[in-house]
Scaffold this motif. Structure first.
Motif, short mmCIF file in Angstrom:
data_model
loop_
_atom_site.label_atom_id
_atom_site.label_comp_id
_atom_site.label_asym_id
_atom_site.label_seq_id
_atom_site.Cartn_x
_atom_site.Cartn_y
_atom_site.Cartn_z
N SER A 1 1.03 -1.51 -0.42
CA SER A 1 0.72 0.03 0.20
C SER A 1 1.05 0.81 -0.22
CB SER A 1 -0.95 0.16 1.27
OG SER A 1 0.18 0.08 2.41
N GLU A 2 1.85 1.31 0.55
CA GLU A 2 2.98 2.19 -0.01
C GLU A 2 4.43 1.80 0.85
OE1 GLU A 2 3.59 6.13 2.80
OE2 GLU A 2 3.57 4.74 3.97
N LEU A 3 5.09 2.85 -0.23
CA LEU A 3 6.41 2.71 -0.40
C LEU A 3 7.17 3.83 0.12
CD1 LEU A 3 7.22 0.60 -3.62
CD2 LEU A 3 7.20 -0.18 -1.36
N ARG A 4 7.92 3.53 1.26
CA ARG A 4 8.41 5.28 1.16
C ARG A 4 10.11 5.57 1.33
NH1 ARG A 4 5.83 9.98 4.37
NH2 ARG A 4 4.35 8.22 3.87
N VAL A 5 10.32 6.03 0.73
CA VAL A 5 12.30 6.21 0.80
C VAL A 5 12.38 7.63 2.43
CG1 VAL A 5 14.23 6.69 0.31
CG2 VAL A 5 12.59 5.71 -1.38
N ALA A 6 13.12 7.21 3.30
CA ALA A 6 13.70 8.11 4.30
C ALA A 6 14.20 9.09 3.78
CB ALA A 6 14.43 7.19 4.88
N LYS A 7 14.18 10.34 4.69
CA LYS A 7 14.46 11.88 4.34
C LYS A 7 15.82 11.46 3.66
CE LYS A 7 11.50 14.96 5.69
NZ LYS A 7 10.60 15.77 6.87
N ASP A 8 16.72 10.76 4.58
CA ASP A 8 18.15 10.57 4.42
C ASP A 8 18.51 9.99 2.94
OD1 ASP A 8 17.82 8.06 5.39
OD2 ASP A 8 19.22 8.99 7.37
N ARG A 9 17.24 8.98 2.74
CA ARG A 9 17.78 8.03 1.11
C ARG A 9 18.21 7.21 1.59
NH1 ARG A 9 14.37 10.13 -2.12
NH2 ARG A 9 14.90 8.81 -3.99
N ARG A 10 18.36 6.04 2.48
CA ARG A 10 19.28 5.56 3.62
C ARG A 10 17.74 4.51 3.84
NH1 ARG A 10 24.62 6.28 3.99
NH2 ARG A 10 25.56 8.62 3.85
N MET A 11 16.96 4.37 3.40
CA MET A 11 16.38 3.56 4.16
C MET A 11 14.95 3.55 3.53
SD MET A 11 15.27 1.21 7.11
CE MET A 11 16.42 1.82 7.98
N LEU A 12 14.40 2.13 2.95
CA LEU A 12 13.01 1.61 2.74
C LEU A 12 12.54 1.14 3.86
CD1 LEU A 12 11.46 1.72 -0.33
CD2 LEU A 12 12.34 -0.44 -0.60
N THR A 13 11.10 1.88 3.27
CA THR A 13 10.06 0.92 4.36
C THR A 13 8.53 0.40 3.70
OG1 THR A 13 10.45 2.42 6.56
CG2 THR A 13 8.27 1.46 6.09
N VAL A 14 8.22 -0.61 3.33
CA VAL A 14 7.38 -1.35 2.98
C VAL A 14 6.52 -1.41 3.70
CG1 VAL A 14 6.67 -3.38 1.45
CG2 VAL A 14 9.02 -1.98 1.22
N THR A 15 5.26 -1.05 3.65
CA THR A 15 4.08 -1.13 4.08
C THR A 15 2.80 -2.03 3.55
OG1 THR A 15 4.11 1.14 5.11
CG2 THR A 15 2.09 -0.32 5.47
N TRP A 16 2.04 -3.22 3.74
CA TRP A 16 1.78 -4.35 3.12
C TRP A 16 0.18 -3.94 3.26
CZ3 TRP A 16 4.06 -6.52 -0.34
CH2 TRP A 16 5.14 -6.83 -0.23
N LYS A 17 -0.75 -3.85 2.22
CA LYS A 17 -2.29 -4.35 2.76
C LYS A 17 -2.27 -4.64 4.06
CE LYS A 17 -2.94 -3.28 -2.01
NZ LYS A 17 -3.28 -3.14 -3.25
N ASP A 18 -2.38 -5.75 3.96
CA ASP A 18 -3.15 -6.06 5.81
C ASP A 18 -2.25 -5.24 7.20
OD1 ASP A 18 -0.42 -6.40 5.92
OD2 ASP A 18 -0.44 -8.89 6.26
N GLY A 19 -0.96 -3.69 6.71
CA GLY A 19 -0.86 -3.18 7.63
C GLY A 19 0.48 -3.70 7.85
N ALA A 20 1.19 -4.59 8.07
CA ALA A 20 2.85 -4.96 7.59
C ALA A 20 3.18 -4.43 7.16
CB ALA A 20 2.87 -6.69 7.12
#
Length: 125
Positions: free
Chosen positions: A13-32
């Protein structure tokens, strides 16, 4: 993580790259959620450069501690291409592969660190 009717993993449901570009957060549709460092994704890229064409061809990537995520590019409805600050961009990260990385993150990271040590390589450039 949610599978579609045909059994394939649905897009996050979301892919978010941190402001410092060192981390990718993947949020799945079930909230994981899964969080991946750019270094982790770079050294475990599903590209032929890293994986080779067989297990014997697989390469240990060293010197990638300071790599960042330069860009994310969608590939159809099944994957993303991650462009890294070192120019690497040939690995396609499918939703299934990202899910596997999340599930096995600690073991894969420790395996990578052990491999570096065994080969006398370093995370730093």
């Amino acid at each position: 993580m949610v599978a579609s009717m045909d059994g394939k993993l649905e897009a996050p449901s979301e892919l978010r790259v941190a402001k410092d570009r060192r981390m990718l957060t993947v949020t799945w549709k079930d909230g994981a959620r899964d969080e991946f460092s750019a270094e982790f994704l770079r050294v475990l890229s599903p590209s032929a450069e890293v994986r080779g064409h067989s297990e014997a061809d697989r390469k240990t990537m060293s010197g990638k501690k300071d790599v960042t995520i330069a860009d994310l590019q969608p590939i159809g409805h099944y994957a993303i291409r991650i462009v890294f600050s070192d120019g690497h961009d040939s690995g396609l990260f499918s939703w299934t592969y990202l899910s596997e990385l999340g599930r096995d993150r600690d073991a894969r990271w420790q395996g990578y660190l052990d491999e570096l040590k065994a080969k006398g390589l370093k995370r730093e450039a």
